[in-house]
Design an enzyme around this catalytic site. Structure first.
Site, PDB file in Angstrom:
ATOM      1  N   GLY A   1       5.721 -11.274  -8.414  1.00 57.39           N
ATOM      2  CA  GLY A   1       5.114  -9.953  -8.407  1.00 57.39           C
ATOM      3  C   GLY A   1       4.004  -9.718  -7.418  1.00 57.39           C
ATOM      4  O   GLY A   1       3.831  -8.610  -6.924  1.00 57.39           O
TER       5      GLY A   1
ATOM      6  N   GLU B   1      -2.679  -8.145 -17.717  1.00 55.64           N
ATOM      7  CA  GLU B   1      -2.616  -7.330 -18.941  1.00 55.64           C
ATOM      8  C   GLU B   1      -3.320  -8.085 -20.057  1.00 55.64           C
ATOM      9  O   GLU B   1      -4.531  -8.039 -20.149  1.00 55.64           O
ATOM     10  CB  GLU B   1      -1.168  -7.002 -19.274  1.00 55.64           C
TER      11      GLU B   1
ATOM     12  N   ASP C   1       8.322  -5.400 -11.017  1.00 53.94           N
ATOM     13  CA  ASP C   1       9.729  -5.052 -11.203  1.00 53.94           C
ATOM     14  C   ASP C   1      10.080  -4.703 -12.638  1.00 53.94           C
ATOM     15  O   ASP C   1       9.308  -4.947 -13.560  1.00 53.94           O
ATOM     16  CB  ASP C   1      10.613  -6.231 -10.774  1.00 53.94           C
TER      17      ASP C   1
ATOM     18  N   ARG D   1      10.676  -3.948  -6.956  1.00 48.89           N
ATOM     19  CA  ARG D   1       9.635  -4.680  -6.214  1.00 48.89           C
ATOM     20  C   ARG D   1       9.417  -4.105  -4.814  1.00 48.89           C
ATOM     21  O   ARG D   1       8.325  -4.168  -4.277  1.00 48.89           O
ATOM     22  CB  ARG D   1       9.983  -6.165  -6.099  1.00 48.89           C
TER      23      ARG D   1
ATOM     24  N   PHE E   1       4.363   0.741 -18.943  1.00 48.81           N
ATOM     25  CA  PHE E   1       5.091  -0.172 -18.063  1.00 48.81           C
ATOM     26  C   PHE E   1       5.160   0.407 -16.660  1.00 48.81           C
ATOM     27  O   PHE E   1       5.489   1.579 -16.479  1.00 48.81           O
ATOM     28  CB  PHE E   1       6.505  -0.422 -18.601  1.00 48.81           C
TER      29      PHE E   1
END
Length: 187
Positions: free
Chosen positions: A55, A113, A169, A175, A162
């Protein structure tokens, strides 16, 4: 081009653009300026930046282009997501091979998160006795964070929901988007 649309559909879900590319780059530039101010005088030797794959690859590349002092680069790969939810299980897929004892290390993550991935990684790295260990993240969700350790370098805060794009992704897709998108039904 996908990122020019205000909405994208990935698999079975629709996402709306929430942060355009110029805003992302501006935040990365500001973050790089803070890191340059903290590390640029050379008093911390040559820091090691550790990018968390997959990521963080876009954020990592943009950030490093703006770092003005000598540094080294490495990568680790962690896995914790399935679909749009964290599994709660963090697996280290690819580990760090560099010697970090006595070195200043900056972990570069796409999003923090709950902090479980960062906790797992920092616990592993702290056992190797770095001089210091900091986290730089593109996105930080303070409402979900479990306050494991202070996040010193956050480019921007993210709201709950989200998100995809700019390296993040949804089941392998998104991505490559230049902008950041949020799941439409959560907005």
């Amino acid at each position: 081009m996908l990122s020019e649309n205000t909405c994208v559909t990935l698999h079975d879900k629709t996402f709306r653009r929430s942060v355009p590319h110029p805003d992302i780059i501006g935040r990365i530039e500001a973050l790089a300026a803070r890191i340059n101010a903290d590390y640029g005088d050379g008093s911390r030797g040559i820091p090691l930046f550790v990018g968390v794959l997959n990521g963080a690859f876009m954020f990592f590349a943009e950030l490093l282009q703006r770092i003005s002092f000598p540094c080294e680069v490495s990568f680790v790969r962690l896995s914790s997501y399935h679909g749009t939810a964290s599994s709660g299980n963090v697996t280290e897929v690819l580990g760090l091979r560099e010697e970090i004892a006595g070195r200043h290390v900056i972990i570069v993550e796409d999003i923090v998160e709950t902090g479980e991935s960062i906790r797992r990684l920092t616990d592993s790295l702290e056992a190797r006795h770095p001089a210091s260990l900091e986290v730089a993240t593109l996105l930080f969700k303070p409402s979900a964070y479990r306050n494991y350790r202070p996040i010193r370098y956050a480019a921007m805060e993210a709201t709950d929901g989200f998100i995809v794009g700019f390296g993040l992704d949804y089941d392998g897709l998104g991505r490559n988007l230049r902008d950041i998108y949020q799941l439409a039904e959560e907005q």
